[in-house]
Design an enzyme around this catalytic site. Sequence first.
Site, PDB file in Angstrom:
ATOM      1  N   ILE A   1       0.743  -1.185  -0.244  1.00  0.00           N
ATOM      2  CA  ILE A   1      -0.147  -0.094   0.056  1.00  0.00           C
ATOM      3  C   ILE A   1       0.876   1.184   0.033  1.00  0.00           C
ATOM      4  CG2 ILE A   1      -1.689   1.358   1.434  1.00  0.00           C
ATOM      5  CD1 ILE A   1      -2.801  -1.438   2.251  1.00  0.00           C
TER       6      ILE A   1
ATOM      7  N   THR B   1       9.261   6.611   2.430  1.00  0.00           N
ATOM      8  CA  THR B   1      10.227   6.284   3.783  1.00  0.00           C
ATOM      9  C   THR B   1      10.084   4.887   3.713  1.00  0.00           C
ATOM     10  OG1 THR B   1       8.829   5.992   5.440  1.00  0.00           O
ATOM     11  CG2 THR B   1       9.675   8.484   5.135  1.00  0.00           C
TER      12      THR B   1
ATOM     13  N   ASP C   1      13.450   3.787  10.015  1.00  0.00           N
ATOM     14  CA  ASP C   1      12.979   2.781  10.985  1.00  0.00           C
ATOM     15  C   ASP C   1      12.112   3.228  11.927  1.00  0.00           C
ATOM     16  OD1 ASP C   1      12.896   0.813  12.416  1.00  0.00           O
ATOM     17  OD2 ASP C   1      15.104   0.223  12.832  1.00  0.00           O
TER      18      ASP C   1
ATOM     19  N   ASN D   1       1.997   3.587   7.760  1.00  0.00           N
ATOM     20  CA  ASN D   1       1.502   2.357   6.949  1.00  0.00           C
ATOM     21  C   ASN D   1       2.537   1.304   7.333  1.00  0.00           C
ATOM     22  OD1 ASN D   1       0.498   0.873   4.489  1.00  0.00           O
ATOM     23  ND2 ASN D   1       2.822   0.775   4.003  1.00  0.00           N
TER      24      ASN D   1
ATOM     25  N   SER E   1      -4.584   0.516   9.444  1.00  0.00           N
ATOM     26  CA  SER E   1      -5.014  -0.327  10.285  1.00  0.00           C
ATOM     27  C   SER E   1      -5.351  -1.756   9.382  1.00  0.00           C
ATOM     28  CB  SER E   1      -5.945  -0.309  11.507  1.00  0.00           C
ATOM     29  OG  SER E   1      -6.503  -1.243  11.894  1.00  0.00           O
TER      30      SER E   1
ATOM     31  N   TYR F   1      -0.780  -9.618  16.099  1.00  0.00           N
ATOM     32  CA  TYR F   1      -0.955  -8.408  15.063  1.00  0.00           C
ATOM     33  C   TYR F   1      -2.346  -7.779  15.553  1.00  0.00           C
ATOM     34  CZ  TYR F   1      -2.237  -6.861  10.386  1.00  0.00           C
ATOM     35  OH  TYR F   1      -2.820  -5.939   9.310  1.00  0.00           O
TER      36      TYR F   1
ATOM     37  N   LYS G   1      -3.152  -3.919  16.225  1.00  0.00           N
ATOM     38  CA  LYS G   1      -3.931  -2.985  15.351  1.00  0.00           C
ATOM     39  C   LYS G   1      -5.139  -2.439  16.304  1.00  0.00           C
ATOM     40  CE  LYS G   1      -1.908  -3.102  11.626  1.00  0.00           C
ATOM     41  NZ  LYS G   1      -1.133  -2.133  10.781  1.00  0.00           N
TER      42      LYS G   1
ATOM     43  N   VAL H   1      -5.541  -7.361   0.278  1.00  0.00           N
ATOM     44  CA  VAL H   1      -5.208  -6.562  -0.718  1.00  0.00           C
ATOM     45  C   VAL H   1      -4.337  -7.354  -1.595  1.00  0.00           C
ATOM     46  CG1 VAL H   1      -4.098  -4.475  -1.278  1.00  0.00           C
ATOM     47  CG2 VAL H   1      -5.855  -4.638   0.595  1.00  0.00           C
TER      48      VAL H   1
ATOM     49  N   THR I   1      -1.114  -7.566  -2.471  1.00  0.00           N
ATOM     50  CA  THR I   1       0.175  -7.214  -2.225  1.00  0.00           C
ATOM     51  C   THR I   1       0.951  -8.612  -1.776  1.00  0.00           C
ATOM     52  OG1 THR I   1       0.042  -6.884   0.306  1.00  0.00           O
ATOM     53  CG2 THR I   1      -0.585  -5.011  -1.152  1.00  0.00           C
TER      54      THR I   1
END
Length: 314
Positions: A25, A44, A66, A93, A151, A165, A169, A199, A201
């Site tokens: 994303i 970044t 980082d 992100n 999120s 995880y 979130k 998604v 990815t």
Amino acid sequence: MAAAPVGFQLPEGAVWFITGCSTGIGRALVQHIASKTSDRVVATARNPQALSYVDDNDRVLKVALDVKSKTSIDAAVTQALQKFGRIDVVVNNAGYNVLGDTEAISDEAARAVVDTDFWGMVDVTRRVLPVLRETNAENGGKQGGLVMNVSSMGGFVGYPGNAFYHSAKFAMEGFTESVAKEMPPDWNIHFSIIEPGGVETNFATTSIQIPDRHPAYESNPHSATTFMLGLMHNPEILKNFARVEDVAAAMYGIASRGGKIPLRVPLGPDAWSAIQADVEQLRVDIEAIKDLSMSVGSKEQLELLKALDAKSKK
């Protein structure tokens, strides 16, 4: 005193500061901004070489970051301000997942995912709030900005095998909701929680760590984590995931459409439906224990809570 701004208006030539831009994303959002808008973007990544997909130019700045290091965060924000003088939209992100049986995941792995997905977002947000409130208003500029925290539908709905995880979130969503209510309206600082579903990815392949299974769960035919791991590698499931370009375009649309910024934005039919179903189930569950719940405490507590909620929405 000037009237409080109504909603959020994306400034012309807005400056975006995005974490986790090497893939997924973050990468798609950088590409969308660089190729389809006149805005400026600070892209970044921990390794800036991973940002070679976009050229350095007057509108693009590539910076090492980082999010687990406050020193790195400060350096990245400083470089952004030196280049562009302001930051209008911050997109938190950066993140990854560790998937497996909760008992099998090491303390180090569990803490690392929370440090990145939650505390990284916290530290970036706290660093940029003074920029939005003060730096952006200098030299006749416009005070305020937008913080978009990426999120997941997993920030609202929990699934097996993703305990840490989800912890990160869920914490991100609670933090965002609380901080959003702390902002005086005249600061013109807005927050939005982005909750994508599946998604297209490489998140499911390179951004998920899968440790060795716990034998008690692996050998049990009813293990929900085993089922979840199977879904992760099911090509039929992956076919229905959203295009990452569409997610990026939707995120840009939230910031650029003008008006009130929604606090939560499910993206994708799977995300919207899962969250809606969870809300409806919660409604059923709490209605079933209403009498018990209301028997504890006093009406004065309820009135105080209502007053606090009304104050935070002004």
